[in-house]
Motif scaffolding. Sequence first.
Motif, mmCIF file in Angstrom:
data_model
loop_
_atom_site.group_PDB
_atom_site.id
_atom_site.type_symbol
_atom_site.label_atom_id
_atom_site.label_comp_id
_atom_site.label_asym_id
_atom_site.label_seq_id
_atom_site.Cartn_x
_atom_site.Cartn_y
_atom_site.Cartn_z
ATOM 1 N N GLU A 105 0.848 -1.193 0.000
ATOM 2 C CA GLU A 105 0.000 0.000 0.000
ATOM 3 C C GLU A 105 0.884 1.244 0.000
ATOM 4 O OE1 GLU A 105 -3.625 2.038 0.110
ATOM 5 O OE2 GLU A 105 -3.459 -0.143 0.193
ATOM 6 N N GLY A 106 0.600 2.185 -0.899
ATOM 7 C CA GLY A 106 1.334 3.441 -0.968
ATOM 8 C C GLY A 106 2.642 3.373 -1.732
ATOM 9 N N GLU A 107 3.005 2.200 -2.219
ATOM 10 C CA GLU A 107 4.267 2.041 -2.945
ATOM 11 C C GLU A 107 4.204 2.756 -4.294
ATOM 12 O OE1 GLU A 107 7.459 -1.545 -3.511
ATOM 13 O OE2 GLU A 107 5.359 -2.078 -3.254
ATOM 14 N N GLU A 108 5.278 3.465 -4.625
ATOM 15 C CA GLU A 108 5.342 4.170 -5.906
ATOM 16 C C GLU A 108 5.734 3.182 -6.995
ATOM 17 O OE1 GLU A 108 8.070 7.482 -8.102
ATOM 18 O OE2 GLU A 108 7.594 7.839 -5.991
ATOM 19 N N GLY A 109 5.020 3.241 -8.117
ATOM 20 C CA GLY A 109 5.306 2.333 -9.220
ATOM 21 C C GLY A 109 5.367 3.039 -10.556
ATOM 22 N N VAL A 110 5.999 2.393 -11.509
ATOM 23 C CA VAL A 110 6.055 2.876 -12.882
ATOM 24 C C VAL A 110 5.703 1.697 -13.786
ATOM 25 C CG1 VAL A 110 8.563 2.481 -13.056
ATOM 26 C CG2 VAL A 110 7.438 4.055 -14.630
ATOM 27 N N VAL A 111 4.809 1.939 -14.725
ATOM 28 C CA VAL A 111 4.372 0.894 -15.656
ATOM 29 C C VAL A 111 5.288 0.895 -16.871
ATOM 30 C CG1 VAL A 111 2.506 0.145 -17.201
ATOM 31 C CG2 VAL A 111 1.967 0.980 -14.902
ATOM 32 N N LEU A 112 5.768 -0.291 -17.243
ATOM 33 C CA LEU A 112 6.549 -0.462 -18.461
ATOM 34 C C LEU A 112 5.655 -1.124 -19.500
ATOM 35 C CD1 LEU A 112 9.946 -1.764 -17.040
ATOM 36 C CD2 LEU A 112 9.114 0.576 -17.256
ATOM 37 N N GLU A 113 5.724 -0.620 -20.718
ATOM 38 C CA GLU A 113 4.867 -1.133 -21.795
ATOM 39 C C GLU A 113 5.683 -1.187 -23.072
ATOM 40 O OE1 GLU A 113 2.563 -2.918 -22.782
ATOM 41 O OE2 GLU A 113 0.666 -1.828 -22.688
ATOM 42 N N ASP A 114 5.280 -2.042 -23.989
ATOM 43 C CA ASP A 114 6.006 -2.192 -25.250
ATOM 44 C C ASP A 114 5.637 -1.100 -26.246
ATOM 45 O OD1 ASP A 114 3.441 -3.260 -25.886
ATOM 46 O OD2 ASP A 114 4.184 -5.289 -25.564
ATOM 47 N N ILE A 115 4.386 -1.038 -26.628
ATOM 48 C CA ILE A 115 3.941 -0.085 -27.647
ATOM 49 C C ILE A 115 2.682 0.615 -27.148
ATOM 50 C CG2 ILE A 115 3.108 0.171 -30.027
ATOM 51 C CD1 ILE A 115 4.668 -2.492 -30.595
ATOM 52 N N ALA A 116 2.647 1.925 -27.285
ATOM 53 C CA ALA A 116 1.459 2.695 -26.907
ATOM 54 C C ALA A 116 0.806 3.229 -28.171
ATOM 55 C CB ALA A 116 1.833 3.848 -25.986
ATOM 56 N N THR A 117 -0.456 2.887 -28.340
ATOM 57 C CA THR A 117 -1.237 3.421 -29.455
ATOM 58 C C THR A 117 -2.327 4.311 -28.864
ATOM 59 O OG1 THR A 117 -0.757 1.458 -30.781
ATOM 60 C CG2 THR A 117 -2.568 2.849 -31.531
ATOM 61 N N THR A 118 -3.359 3.691 -28.308
ATOM 62 C CA THR A 118 -4.421 4.462 -27.661
ATOM 63 C C THR A 118 -4.144 4.664 -26.175
ATOM 64 O OG1 THR A 118 -5.743 2.519 -27.069
ATOM 65 C CG2 THR A 118 -6.118 3.492 -29.273
ATOM 66 N N GLY A 119 -3.261 3.852 -25.612
ATOM 67 C CA GLY A 119 -2.952 3.936 -24.188
ATOM 68 C C GLY A 119 -3.871 3.131 -23.301
ATOM 69 N N LYS A 120 -4.826 2.410 -23.890
ATOM 70 C CA LYS A 120 -5.811 1.689 -23.098
ATOM 71 C C LYS A 120 -5.188 0.630 -22.197
ATOM 72 C CE LYS A 120 -10.087 -0.999 -23.300
ATOM 73 N NZ LYS A 120 -9.792 -1.511 -21.980
ATOM 74 N N SER A 121 -4.315 -0.213 -22.720
ATOM 75 C CA SER A 121 -3.758 -1.281 -21.876
ATOM 76 C C SER A 121 -2.881 -0.708 -20.774
ATOM 77 C CB SER A 121 -3.009 -2.322 -22.711
ATOM 78 O OG SER A 121 -1.860 -1.764 -23.296
ATOM 79 N N ALA A 122 -2.126 0.343 -21.068
ATOM 80 C CA ALA A 122 -1.305 0.978 -20.033
ATOM 81 C C ALA A 122 -2.189 1.598 -18.961
ATOM 82 C CB ALA A 122 -0.390 2.029 -20.655
ATOM 83 N N LEU A 123 -3.261 2.262 -19.381
ATOM 84 C CA LEU A 123 -4.171 2.874 -18.418
ATOM 85 C C LEU A 123 -4.874 1.811 -17.577
ATOM 86 C CD1 LEU A 123 -5.358 5.436 -17.258
ATOM 87 C CD2 LEU A 123 -7.092 5.386 -19.064
#
Length: 175
Positions: A105-123
């Motif tokens: 809880e409260g841990e800071e994170g960063v999402v890594l993704e391969d390809i961003a088109t619409t951003g839906k999967s990252a979001l």
Amino acid sequence: MANDELITALRDADAVKFGEFELSHGGTSEYYVDKYLFETDPHCLELIAEAFAEKIHESKLAGVALGAVPLVAVTSVETGLPYVIARKQAKEYGTGNRIEGRLSEGEEGVVLEDIATTGKSALDAVEALREAGAVVNRVLVVVDRQEGARERLAEADVELDALVTAEDLLADADR
């Protein structure tokens, strides 16, 4: 500034294709970036891990299943930072987790993704991590196709940071 060495490696891995392609969101494109070709190429993985590591400080890494798992794994090895995997939906067996790995809880994170088109999967991954109690305000992506992901993520107070943009990747490319 574009990462010229990474662009060359992506092209050398044959990850950039030209033609008529249907994309996962249902749209079409005159080019395709084949993540499986660059995510299975050791040289590309090494360059991506090094580039991501330069942009990450003390954060929990999070990869979007399945595509970003190789990226988050090599970046974890490069940085020594632990990671979690964000599933599109909770599995229906075993623990039923949507987030795999240890997350506090409260841990800071960063999402890594391969390809961003619409951003839906990252979001979707950001939202799953936030629901699990993480603080997530940033997505790092290998290739930003520049088709709305940055704007969509900004609406959720998430910054998109790309190693390479479509503009960079396609400039001077052999078609």
